[in-house]
Design an enzyme around this catalytic site. Structure first.
Site, short mmCIF file in Angstrom:
data_model
loop_
_atom_site.label_atom_id
_atom_site.label_comp_id
_atom_site.label_asym_id
_atom_site.label_seq_id
_atom_site.Cartn_x
_atom_site.Cartn_y
_atom_site.Cartn_z
N SER A 45 0.80 -1.22 0.00
CA SER A 45 0.00 0.00 0.00
C SER A 45 0.83 1.27 0.00
CB SER A 45 -0.93 0.00 1.23
OG SER A 45 -0.18 -0.16 2.43
N HIS A 250 -1.05 5.88 6.74
CA HIS A 250 -0.51 5.85 5.38
C HIS A 250 -0.21 7.28 4.92
CE1 HIS A 250 -2.12 1.73 5.24
NE2 HIS A 250 -1.24 1.55 4.27
#
Length: 269
Positions: A45, A250
């Site tokens: 990711s 993230h």
């Protein structure tokens, strides 16, 4: 035009061409044309760009138009680009992604290892458990990183090299999540934040060593995120716990550019 005049004209034309080449060479511009890059972006990711938005039709893989691989391809005209990084990928998944790498590849980037080490479970445990429970879970992850992950990474990097022996292989790491002590007045304790950061450091050490051992270039992004991570004065590079939950911890679009793309450019151009 008479024959002597034509000869003189041709002579001046050749002289002009020769002078032009000489001038370009003196400026360092002659012979600089390079073949277009054949780029394959692999990984998890952090490479697909989860948290950076604009995922198009990439489904659960969440490949962002703001991710560092897409930014690099956009900035290098003529690049042939395969973007197969996918959210949640572990080393076994990246081995499947390698099917997209051919012998004509000239650049391959990859980030992988965080999910193998139990990144999501570490963050869940540290969010819901006590300080000691968090520290214990991070230590378990670090034991895995130090003892089990190296062999898995060796396999991934070796398989990439076997598919594309002439390609430049670039391994990108992961940021520290927190500034400790930082500006956050709520949320995880500094004990938990420090433990999580120590996990990032352990992962960076192993990634760097395995990349070097396999002839790859390691790009350490931790310094690029310093001052922009969670609880910093300018915490715009990383999401904290947020909604949708998948974006949590993230990089933002700014983090993909400042924390990943810029260090990649500094490392390879």
């Amino acid at each position: 035009m008479s024959v002597p005049a034509r000869i003189k004209a041709l002579s001046f034309t050749r002289l002009g061409a020769a002078l032009g080449v000489a001038v370009l060479a003196s400026l360092g511009l002659a012979g600089t044309a390079q073949a277009a890059t054949n780029y394959v972006a692999l990984g998890d990711s952090y490479s697909s760009g989860v948290g950076a938005g604009s995922y198009g039709n990439s489904g659960d893989c969440m490949r962002s138009a703001n991710s560092y691989p897409q930014l690099w391809a956009n900035a290098h005209a003529g690049t042939t680009f395969k973007f197969v990084a996918c959210s949640g990928a572990r080393t076994g998944d990246v081995l499947n992604q390698i099917a997209n790498v051919t012998s004509s590849a000239t650049l391959v980037t990859v980030s992988v290892g965080g999910n193998d080490a139990g990144f999501a479970d570490v963050m869940t445990t540290c969010t819901t458990g006590s300080d000691q429970t968090c520290v214990n879970r991070v230590n378990t992850a670090k034991t895995y990183v130090n003892n089990t992950l190296p062999g898995l990474l060796n396999n991934v990097y070796a398989k990439i090299k076997a598919k594309a022996p002439s390609a430049k292989l670039v391994v990108l790491g992961y940021p520290r999540f927190y500034t400790v002590p930082g500006s956050c007045s709520v949320g995880l304790s500094d004990t938990k934040r420090s433990a999580i950061n120590s996990g990032s450091d352990a992962l960076a050490s192993v990634l760097s060593a395995r990349a070097s051992a396999n002839g790859a270039k390691f790009v350490d992004v931790r310094s690029a995120f310093t001052g922009h991570n969670i609880c910093s004065s300018a915490d715009d590079y990383l999401h904290s716990l947020t909604w949708p939950i998948v974006n949590s911890y993230h990089p933002t679009a700014a983090g993909q550019r400042g924390g990943y793309y810029n260090p990649l450019v500094s490392a390879i151009g």
